[in-house]
Scaffold this active site. Structure first.
Site, short mmCIF file in Angstrom:
data_model
loop_
_atom_site.label_atom_id
_atom_site.label_comp_id
_atom_site.label_asym_id
_atom_site.label_seq_id
_atom_site.Cartn_x
_atom_site.Cartn_y
_atom_site.Cartn_z
N GLY A 81 0.84 -1.07 0.10
CA GLY A 81 0.01 0.14 0.00
C GLY A 81 0.89 1.34 0.30
O GLY A 81 2.02 1.03 -0.42
N CYS A 82 0.40 2.43 0.39
CA CYS A 82 0.79 3.62 0.41
C CYS A 82 2.38 3.52 1.37
O CYS A 82 2.24 3.01 2.39
CB CYS A 82 0.17 4.90 1.08
SG CYS A 82 0.88 6.28 1.28
#
Length: 199
Positions: free
Chosen positions: A33-34
Site C-alpha cells: 500500500g502507500c
C-alpha cells in the site's frame, strides 16, 4: 548507527545484507500500500537502521510520484527496511508487514486503489525467497481470505522524493496520517510494543 538515504544512488540494487559500522545488517524490500504507512511503523522499530521509501517493480525509468500514482509505470510504492537481526528478528519485521496492511485485497489498501498499492515482496536472494514464502504460508492460515501478496523479482529501486522519506514524522497532523496511519500505529503498539522505540 544509520544508513543515509543520501548515499543511495538511483536506481539502486540492494543486497540482502551489508556491513555498516561493524554491524551486519539485513535488507528487506517490501510493498504494502502507500509507503507512508509502512515507513511510519519501521521508522519506530528497534534495530532498524534505515527505511527508504521508493518505487520498484515497474518498467519506466526514474519515475516520479505522480507518474507512479497514475498506475501507468508498473511500479509499486515500496520500501527498503535495513535492520539488525541481532536487535529485531526478521520474523518480527515480516509480522509487522502482514499486520499493518491487508494482504488479501488485490491492488488495494482501503481507499488507495491501483497496482501501485499492491502487496508484494521482492527477495534479494534465494534465502529471502524461502523466508518470504514461509511468511506468506503462515499468514495464509491466519487470514480468512486468500493472500494475494506477490513474490516479484527485485528490479531497479528508485528512491522516492525527499518529501516522502519519513513522511509521518513531519506530517502527523495531516488528514491522511490521522485517519489512515494513526490506527495502523496503534495496532502495532498493541501487538509489538516491545519492538518499538516509543510507547
Amino acid at each position: 548507527m544509520c544508513v543515509s538515504t543520501l548515499s543511495i544512488q538511483s536506481p539502486h540494487h540492494f543486497t540482502a545484507s551489508l556491513d555498516v559500522d561493524g554491524k551486519r545488517l539485513t535488507t528487506f524490500v517490501l510493498a504494502g500500500g502507500c509507503f507512508w504507512c509502512l515507513d511510519a511503523v519501521y521508522q519506530r522499530t528497534k534495530g532498524v537502521a534505515a527505511v527508504i521509501s521508493g518505487y520498484i517493480g515497474g518498467h519506466t525509468a526514474d519515475p516520479d510520484y505522480y507518474q507512479v500514482c497514475s498506475g501507468t509505470t508498473g511500479h509499486a510504492e515500496g520500501l527498503a527496511v535495513i535492520f539488525d537481526e541481532e536487535v529485531v528478528p526478521a520474523e518480527v519485521i515480516l509480522d509487522m508487514f502482514f499486520t499493518v496492511h491487508d494482504p488479501t485485497t488485490l491492488n488495494r489498501q482501503g481507499y488507495d486503489v491501483g497496482t501501485q498499492y499492491r502487496s508484494a515482496m521482492f527477495p534479494l536472494d534465494e534465502q529471502q525467497r524461502a523466508t518470504y514464502q514461509k511468511a506468506i504460508e503462515k499468514y495464509a492460515g491466519l487470514y480468512p481470505d486468500p493472500i494475494v501478496t506477490t513474490m516479484e523479482e527485485s528490479k531497479d529501486f528508485y528512491p522516492a522524493e525527499e518529501i516522502h522519506q519519513d513522511y509521518y514524522s513531519t506530517n502527523a497532523q495531516a488528514g491522511y496520517c490521522r485517519v489512515i496511519i494513526d490506527p495502523k500505529l496503534a495496532k502495532v503498539r498493541k501487538y509489538y510494543a516491545q519492538w518499538l522505540n516509543e510507547a
